[in-house]
Scaffold this motif. Structure first.
Motif, PDB file in Angstrom:
ATOM      1  N   UNK A 464       0.829  -1.208   0.000  1.00 13.81           N
ATOM      2  CA  UNK A 464       0.000   0.000   0.000  1.00 13.81           C
ATOM      3  C   UNK A 464       0.859   1.252   0.000  1.00 13.81           C
ATOM      4  N   UNK A 465       1.747   1.348  -0.976  1.00 16.22           N
ATOM      5  CA  UNK A 465       2.634   2.507  -0.956  1.00 16.22           C
ATOM      6  C   UNK A 465       2.228   3.539  -1.989  1.00 16.22           C
ATOM      7  N   UNK A 466       2.143   4.779  -1.588  1.00 15.46           N
ATOM      8  CA  UNK A 466       1.939   5.837  -2.571  1.00 15.46           C
ATOM      9  C   UNK A 466       3.287   6.139  -3.234  1.00 15.46           C
ATOM     10  N   UNK A 467       3.254   6.827  -4.383  1.00 12.56           N
ATOM     11  CA  UNK A 467       4.531   7.208  -4.988  1.00 12.56           C
ATOM     12  C   UNK A 467       5.108   8.389  -4.221  1.00 12.56           C
ATOM     13  N   UNK A 468       6.399   8.504  -4.289  1.00 12.49           N
ATOM     14  CA  UNK A 468       7.116   9.519  -3.522  1.00 12.49           C
ATOM     15  C   UNK A 468       7.932  10.355  -4.480  1.00 12.49           C
ATOM     16  N   UNK A 469       7.970  11.639  -4.253  1.00 14.10           N
ATOM     17  CA  UNK A 469       8.833  12.513  -5.053  1.00 14.10           C
ATOM     18  C   UNK A 469      10.245  12.403  -4.502  1.00 14.10           C
ATOM     19  N   UNK A 503      15.323  -5.947   3.434  1.00 10.86           N
ATOM     20  CA  UNK A 503      14.938  -4.614   2.963  1.00 10.86           C
ATOM     21  C   UNK A 503      13.431  -4.511   3.141  1.00 10.86           C
ATOM     22  N   UNK A 504      12.992  -3.513   3.885  1.00  9.72           N
ATOM     23  CA  UNK A 504      11.557  -3.451   4.158  1.00  9.72           C
ATOM     24  C   UNK A 504      11.003  -2.079   3.798  1.00  9.72           C
ATOM     25  N   UNK A 505       9.819  -2.077   3.218  1.00 12.99           N
ATOM     26  CA  UNK A 505       9.128  -0.801   3.027  1.00 12.99           C
ATOM     27  C   UNK A 505       7.834  -0.849   3.822  1.00 12.99           C
ATOM     28  N   UNK A 506       7.445   0.294   4.354  1.00 11.02           N
ATOM     29  CA  UNK A 506       6.162   0.353   5.058  1.00 11.02           C
ATOM     30  C   UNK A 506       5.642   1.775   4.972  1.00 11.02           C
ATOM     31  N   UNK A 507       4.349   1.893   5.231  1.00 10.28           N
ATOM     32  CA  UNK A 507       3.740   3.200   5.141  1.00 10.28           C
ATOM     33  C   UNK A 507       3.575   3.761   6.553  1.00 10.28           C
ATOM     34  N   UNK A 508       3.956   5.018   6.707  1.00 14.16           N
ATOM     35  CA  UNK A 508       3.742   5.654   7.999  1.00 14.16           C
ATOM     36  C   UNK A 508       2.777   6.810   7.788  1.00 14.16           C
ATOM     37  N   UNK A 509       2.502   7.507   8.874  1.00 16.53           N
ATOM     38  CA  UNK A 509       1.548   8.610   8.783  1.00 16.53           C
ATOM     39  C   UNK A 509       2.063   9.706   7.854  1.00 16.53           C
ATOM     40  N   UNK A 510       3.381   9.866   7.804  1.00 16.34           N
ATOM     41  CA  UNK A 510       3.928  10.986   7.046  1.00 16.34           C
ATOM     42  C   UNK A 510       4.536  10.594   5.713  1.00 16.34           C
TER      43      UNK A 510
END
Lengths: 588, 206
Positions: A464-469, A503-510
């Motif tokens: 559930x990751x949004x794209x990041x600039x 290697x882990x990705x996760x979504x945080x509030x920010x």
């Protein structure tokens, strides 16, 4: 135009008995009749007068030939009638066995029939008598759509004194629609009306098969035409017979221009030999039968521009002789361009990767600056020597040395300027990035290195990751650097905590949090103090720049590089969060 | 003759470094020759050059370490002073292990450079002289007769004339004559020098 009624064609009868034979029979009959009648007359004539006798004389004189002539005509007529009967029977059988209906009709509206053969029942369901008595008219059950064109064809043929041939639909007595084929011609004129004769036969099955075939064909053509790949068929000598739209577009020819040309026109001359060889090999080994086989070539457009293609050939063989070839051509330009882009990106990354181990980059910069510094120092020293020892030729040489020294000082300055420019440029580059894809790329880059060290990189990616600039290359540098540090640490720990690095990705509030979790030695209190300090390192060969630069990059992205020792003294986790929305600043 | 004079061979692919070093050596009156690459040097190398090499360890084409190996393979004796940049420590260590004279880190201190060059030149000269002396001794030894050689070996090994005479079954007087003949041919004046030649000879055989 005037026509005589031609006699219907009748098969030649058995050979006519000869005229001589008929005459002989007639004369003999005459004689017999004379012999029978004359003696009786003679007796009568004993009392008769001369007049009667004279008459009898005359009679006697003419009786024999008279009887003979009469007999002759009688026999001849008898024979003719018999012959006609035989012929009619034969014709009847013949017409009966025709695959269809023979007819004679008047060429006027609805074609009233004068004669039809037995076949009419099978053909249209109506009886012969119904048609011949004109209770039903042929035109009345001809398909309404067809009457007009049929009429036209017939009129045209009659006008040109030619036989006509038409195919049309009729509606049978049962209401079925049936395809028929008709061939006929005008045979003459009777009472000012043209008489037609001909044959109508059932072609329904053939027509349906034909239609099915045509449908299948047009379907196939539609598929071929819609194909992205060029489809070209040639005869056995390579002359083009058909080409689809994709082929015409790909090579920039119209279909007419391609047809009849040799396929070689689509290949640059330098490749012709290769091509011949390929075709020979390809067809002789039957490789064409294998799916996906083919060869990469260079194609040539009409304007002689060249482009990469993939070519596969199959052989169409029927009647075991006549060969045709089907060529499938795929334009590889786009694919090549994409490949090139990927490759360039790889190379760029690989280049960054080389420079990376960020410390090494510093080493390169140091080298670049050291060169002019070394030269400056030596020019200066030379100048001193010149001042001390060589006062005679000194000034000129001294001037020379000092001028060179200045050039080198400028060179050192420009190196620093370049480095600044580079880092500024890098900071400016930012795009929308899928962090998971980015991590996967890093994984690919680091996989080989990890494999050599017997380390397994595990990905734990949030869906559930949004794209990041961000600047993907810089972030990759950071992750790579953290990975390398982790792997070094695990090697140092002798893999006592296993050989896994996560290697882990996760979504945080920010934003999106990226973590590198190693199973090495962890970070003790002593190293903790100086971990981000430039030029401090725990590694044997290291500049101590990696973490320091990594932290600057993450800061520039609005995040913070942090770490926490894992529980059970089992390695350390470095992590940073890239915020959803931020302005990339120009470094720290 | 080219081999009579020692030269400093500078090999560096950086024009400025090469030029400045050349100027420095020139002001110091040191004969030198510049090369842009290791290949350039090897192309001009005929085995007779004497002196030392000042070599950038990091160069395009054949790098410093490779050149060192090549020269070793060619049995060419030229001491090498490596110039290293930042972060080339492992390379420098390798160079030293392979017998480099020394290495200097950039930016170079000129005094260090000049000292190292001098050391290298002296070292090379020492080795050359020794080699030449050894060659000379060998040549001279060949002029001895078999008998003289026997006596030379025994004298150098520390046997007394009397013992030698007894061993070879000749008179002591004869031994003395031979001995003075040996001294003359080998151009030595003392027993000590004789012993040295003998030792060199033995070393050479080993």
């Amino acid at each position: 135009m005037h026509h005589e009624i031609r006699k219907p064609y009748i098969f030649p009868a058995r050979k006519n008995p000869s005229v001589f034979l008929l005459a002989l029979i007639s004369v003999l009959t005459g004689c017999i009749v004379a012999l029978i009648i004359l003696p009786y007359e003679f007796q009568l004539n004993q009392d008769a007068d001369t007049f009667v006798e004279m008459v009898m004389q005359v009679l006697r004189l003419f009786l024999i030939p008279l009887v003979a002539v009469l007999m002759y005509f009688f026999l001849k007529e008898k024979y003719r009638v018999r012959q006609i009967h035989i012929n009619a029977d034969r014709l009847e059988t013949l017409l009966k066995n025709l695959p269809g209906m023979a007819y004679r009709c008047f060429n006027r509206k609805n074609w009233p029939m004068d004669f039809v053969s037995e076949g009419c029942k099978a053909l249209c369901g109506y009886d012969r008598s119904e048609l011949e008595e004109q209770r039903v008219l042929w035109g009345s059950f001809t398909h309404p759509d067809e009457i007009e064109p049929v009429e036209r064809s017939i009129l045209e043929a009659v006008a040109n004194d030619e036989p006509f041939e038409v195919e049309y639909r009729i509606i049978t007595r049962d209401g079925d629609i049936k395809w028929v084929w008709e061939r006929g011609c005008a045979v003459g004129v009777m009472n000012g009306e043209t008489i037609l004769e001909g044959l109508i036969t059932d072609i329904n099955d053939r027509k349906l098969a034909e239609q099915a075939l045509m449908q299948a064909e047009s379907y196939a053509k539609a598929v071929v035409d819609a194909a992205v790949e060029a489809v070209i068929t040639t005869d056995d000598r390579g002359y083009i017979e058909t080409s689809n739209r994709a082929a015409q577009k790909m090579f920039d020819y119209s279909g007419d221009m391609l047809t009849g040309r040799n396929i070689l026109v689509l290949l640059p001359e330098t490749y012709h030999e290769d091509y011949e060889e390929f075709v020979t090999h390809y067809l002789s080994t039957n490789e064409s039968q294998m799916v996906g086989m083919g060869h990469e070539f260079t194609g040539k457009r009409r304007d002689n521009s060249e482009f990469p293609i993939h070519l596969s050939i199959s052989k169409v063989q029927y009647e075991s002789e006549c060969k045709k070839y089907v060529f499938l051509v795929r334009d590889l330009s786009a694919q090549r361009a994409a490949e090139k882009e990927v490759r360039e990106q790889r190379e760029q990354l690989a280049h960054v990767d080389r420079l990376n181990t960020l410390g090494e980059m510093a080493s390169v910069i140091a080298h670049e600056i050291n060169q002019p510094l070394t030269a400056i120092s030596m020019y200066a020293q030379s100048s001193l020597h010149l001042l001390d020892n060589d006062r005679i030729s000194g000034p000129q040489k001294l001037r020379d040395a000092l001028e060179k020294l200045i050039v080198q000082a400028r060179r050192a300055g420009s190196v620093i300027e370049r480095v600044q420019q580079m880092s500024r440029q890098q900071s400016c580059h930012s795009e929308k990035v899928d962090c998971n894809a980015l991590i996967k790329d890093v994984h690919k880059l680091a996989e080989v290195e990890a494999h050599i060290r017997d380390i397994v990189i595990t990905l734990k990616l949030s869906r559930l990751l949004p794209t990041i600039e961000c600047d993907p290359v810089q972030i990759q540098q950071v992750i790579l650097n953290l990975l390398r540090n982790g792997m070094e640490s695990m090697k140092k720990a002798g893999f006592r905590n296993g050989n896994r690095i996560i290697l882990r990705t996760s979504r945080t509030a920010t934003g999106v949090k990226i973590s590198v979790i190693d199973s090495g030695n962890g970070i003790n209190d002593k190293t903790m103090e100086q971990i981000y300090k430039p030029f401090s390192t725990t590694k044997d060969t290291g500049m101590g720049m990696g973490l320091s630069i990594s932290r600057s990059i993450i800061r520039a992205h609005g995040g913070q590089l942090e770490y926490i020792n894992n529980s059970n003294n089992c390695g350390v986790t470095f992590y940073f969060t890239l915020p959803f929305r931020q302005q990339i600043s120009n470094g720290s | 003759m080219s081999n009579s004079e020692q030269k400093v061979f500078i090999i560096d692919d950086d024009d400025a470094v090469r030029d400045s070093m050349s100027m420095l050596l020139e002001t110091m009156g040191l004969p030198h020759q510049c090369y842009i690459s290791a290949d350039d040097f090897l192309d001009n190398y005929d085995g007779n050059q004497r002196g030392c090499l000042v070599l950038d360890i990091r160069m395009s084409g054949i790098n410093g370490l490779e050149l060192q190996q090549r020269l070793k393979d060619m049995n060419a004796f030229l001491p090498i002073i490596f110039i290293t940049g930042h972060g080339d420590v492992p390379m420098a260590v390798e160079a030293m292990r392979q017998g480099a004279m020394d290495f200097l880190r950039k930016p170079i201190r000129e005094q260090d450079l000049l000292e190292r060059i001098q050391e290298a030149l002296d070292y090379e000269k020492g080795i050359r002289d020794e080699l030449r002396e050894r060659e000379e001794s060998k040549r001279k030894l060949l002029t001895l007769t078999t008998r003289e050689r026997d006596i030379f070996e025994r004298v150098a090994d520390g046997h007394a004339n009397k013992v030698i005479a007894l061993e070879l079954g000749i008179s002591e007087r004869t031994v003395e004559v031979h001995r003075s003949q040996v001294m003359r041919k080998l151009e030595v004046r003392s027993l000590a020098q004789l012993v040295r030649i003998r030792l060199e000879m033995k070393n050479a055989i080993d």
